[in-house]
Structures are given as structure tokens and as C-alpha cells.
Enzyme design. Structure first.
Site, short mmCIF file in Angstrom:
data_model
loop_
_atom_site.label_atom_id
_atom_site.label_comp_id
_atom_site.label_asym_id
_atom_site.label_seq_id
_atom_site.Cartn_x
_atom_site.Cartn_y
_atom_site.Cartn_z
CG ASN A 9 -1.89 1.09 1.14
OD1 ASN A 9 -1.86 1.72 0.78
ND2 ASN A 9 -2.66 1.55 2.33
CD1 TRP A 10 3.36 0.75 -2.78
CD2 TRP A 10 3.33 2.02 -4.57
NE1 TRP A 10 4.08 -0.48 -3.85
CE2 TRP A 10 4.51 0.40 -4.99
CE3 TRP A 10 3.50 2.91 -5.99
CZ2 TRP A 10 4.31 0.55 -6.48
CZ3 TRP A 10 4.51 3.00 -7.16
CH2 TRP A 10 4.70 2.04 -6.96
CE LYS A 11 0.06 3.44 4.37
NZ LYS A 11 -0.41 3.43 6.24
CG HIS A 96 -5.79 1.72 5.13
ND1 HIS A 96 -5.77 2.54 5.74
CD2 HIS A 96 -4.45 0.70 4.72
CE1 HIS A 96 -3.91 2.45 6.28
NE2 HIS A 96 -3.85 1.49 6.15
CD GLU A 98 -2.99 5.53 7.02
OE1 GLU A 98 -3.30 5.74 5.32
OE2 GLU A 98 -1.90 5.24 7.27
CD GLU A 168 -3.28 -2.42 7.40
OE1 GLU A 168 -2.22 -2.69 6.96
OE2 GLU A 168 -4.31 -1.53 6.98
N GLY A 174 2.53 2.24 10.86
CA GLY A 174 3.45 3.75 10.87
C GLY A 174 4.12 3.13 11.58
CB SER A 214 5.00 -1.35 12.00
OG SER A 214 4.98 -0.18 12.36
N GLY A 235 2.76 -0.64 3.61
CA GLY A 235 3.07 0.44 4.33
C GLY A 235 4.21 0.70 3.79
N GLY A 236 4.68 1.40 5.00
CA GLY A 236 6.41 1.92 5.08
C GLY A 236 7.23 1.14 3.80
P1 PGA Z 1 3.12 0.32 7.63
O1 PGA Z 1 1.14 0.42 6.97
O2 PGA Z 1 3.32 -1.28 7.30
O3 PGA Z 1 3.27 1.79 7.12
O4 PGA Z 1 2.79 0.20 9.25
C1 PGA Z 1 0.14 -0.56 6.42
C2 PGA Z 1 -1.25 0.07 6.09
O5 PGA Z 1 -1.61 0.91 6.46
O6 PGA Z 1 -1.40 -1.04 5.34
#
Ligand code: PGA
Length: 256
Positions: A9-11, A96, A98, A168, A174, A214, A235-236
Site C-alpha cells: 500500500n504505497w499510500k 483502510h 486512514e 491492521e 506506521g 509495521s 505500508g512503509g
Molecule cells: P505500515 O502500514 O506497514 O507502514 O505500518 C500498513 C498499512 O497502513 O497498510
């Protein structure tokens, strides 16, 4: 047998040219054995999707979007319809945390999106997970179970391939503080039990459920060792080609 999935997930990161470079490195680094054993998905920003669809053609790396609207077309300024996505990608992340937190996506909206994605032939990656307050209060399993039931409340699931879940925990996203594999397995087991009640045990055993929050090449092996965890929504670490491809390799070895 469920095929593991590592989905990035590149956001809201990367320019189009950076995204193309990242995608090419991921695509060209992964061995045939790894992509045969693990489904690899990249979910870039909308602006990158058509270009990356061309890059992905003929490769085993799949594309996903990060969101969509639940109407087919019309006066919805700024939104993207399921049909627009179905031409250029396979998966779509829905619900998600967010989006739930910053864009007020309710369980009701998530359910509408899931139903429309499935109807359009897109495969939703449905995100669920609890906040730190809910975790500390000890009510995280019922909270996540309710999110799963709500997400499926408006659709009929015709095949196990039609959808993927991602657990998640918000406190792990994050933060560098991933859940322990045992904590993730506890909730993911409960999700699978819930899916059994919603869509039947046979489908529930075949639906992929990922962990997210994470996840890295340092901890993915521990998650993959748990019986109900089928990979990660990353994510990251998905923005670093070497870390992301290492995660795919480790997931492939874990189930090889
Ligand atoms: P993260 O994000 O790996 O940076 O914690 C995961 C996500 O939000 O899908």
C-alpha cells in the site's frame, strides 16, 4: 490451500516516475519461484495506475487501487468508480483505517463499497482493526468481528478469491510497533471463524487474511508461521524495493 499474498500500500507517496521505477525494480527482482508461490500486489496512487497497468501486463505482479466510490458514475466530483478501476487493476483496498479516520468512512460506506467492488469484478482487500483505546479496553475481538460482519452485510460472496481481509491494528500502523505474531493470530483466527458464520466454512478456509501494521522483512517470517495468517498488507516497507521483495521471498519460503 491459500496462496499467500504480499500487498504493498504505497499510500500518498511517489511521483509517477518514482512509482514506475519502484514497480519495475519489484517486478524485475522477483524470481519466478517467488511469484509462483506468493501473490504480489502493488497499490499505487490513482494517477499511477494506468501507466503501471502497462508495466504489469505479462508479469505476475498484480495491481490494486487504494480506494473507490460505490456509485457507477455521475456527479461525484473527485471520485473514482469501480468500473474505471476494473479496466486497469484487479484489487482495491477498502476501509483502510486512514480512510475511516480522516475521511469518515463508516461501516455502512465500507459495506456499500465492498458490495459494489465484488459486483464489478474487483477484488476488495477489506481492512479492519482496532484503535489503541479499544485494544487497552480488551474489546478488540468483538470490535473487529463487528467490522467484518458489517463489511459483508450488503454482498453475496460467490467465491473465496473474490475478497481478501487485512487485519491492521491502528496502533501498529506506521509506528514501528508491529503486533506480535501471536496477537495477530488471535484476531485473525476470530476473523476466520466469523467468515465461517457469514459465508460458510468451506469459503472461510480459502479466504486470505493478511496482517498489516509495521510489517517488514524482519517480522514477516513470524507472521507467516501462524496458521491463519496468509501474508501482509505492507505500508512503509512497500516503498523500499529491496525490503518488499525480501518479504515476498520470505513468505514464499515459509509456505514452500
Ligand atoms: P505500515 O502500514 O506497514 O507502514 O505500518 C500498513 C498499512 O497502513 O497498510
Amino acid at each position: 490451500m491459500r496462496t499467500p499474498m504480499i500487498a504493498g500500500n504505497w499510500k500518498m507517496n511517489t511521483s509517477v516516475s518514482e512509482g514506475v521505477a519502484l514497480f519495475r525494480t519489484i517486478r524485475d527482482t522477483l524470481s519466478e519461484e517467488a511469484v509462483a508461490a506468493v501473490e504480489v500486489v502493488c497499490c499505487p496512487p490513482f494517477t499511477h495506475v494506468p501507466t503501471l497497468a502497462t508495466e504489469a501486463a505479462g508479469s505476475s505482479v498484480m495491481l490494486g487501487a487504494q480506494n473507490m466510490y460505490f456509485e457507477d458514475k455521475g456527479a461525484y466530483t473527485g471520485e473514482i468508480s469501480p468500473g474505471m478501476l476494473a479496466d486497469v487493476c484487479t484489487y482495491v483496498i477498502i476501509g483502510h483505517s486512514e480512510r475511516r479516520q480522516f475521511f469518515n468512512e463508516s461501516d455502512e460506506i465500507v459495506a456499500l463499497k465492498v458490495a459494489k467492488a465484488i459486483k464489478t469484478g474487483l477484488r476488495p482487500i477489506i481492512c479492519v482493526g482496532e484503535s489503541l483505546d479499544i485494544r487497552n479496553a480488551g474489546s478488540y475481538v468483538p470490535h473487529v468481528v463487528a467490522q467484518v460482519k458489517a463489511a459483508l452485510s450488503k454482498c453475496s460472496v460467490a467465491s473465496a478469491d473474490a475478497l481478501v481481509f487485512a487485519y491492521e491494528p491502528i496502533w501498529a500502523i506506521g509506528t514501528g510497533l508491529a503486533a506480535s505474531a501471536g496477537k495477530a493470530q488471535e484476531v485473525i483466527y476470530a476473523i476466520r471463524q466469523t467468515l465461517g458464520a457469514c459465508v460458510g466454512d468451506a469459503y472461510a478456509q480459502d479466504i486470505r487474511i493478511l496482517y498489516g501494521g509495521s510489517s517488514t522483512d524482519e517480522n514477516i517470517g513470524r507472521f507467516m508461521a501462524e496458521s491463519d495468517i496468509d501474508g501482509a498488507l505492507v505500508g512503509g516497507a512497500s516503498l523500499k524495493a529491496d525490503t518488499f521483495t525480501a518479504m515476498v521471498r520470505i513468505a514464499a519460503e515459509a509456505r514452500g
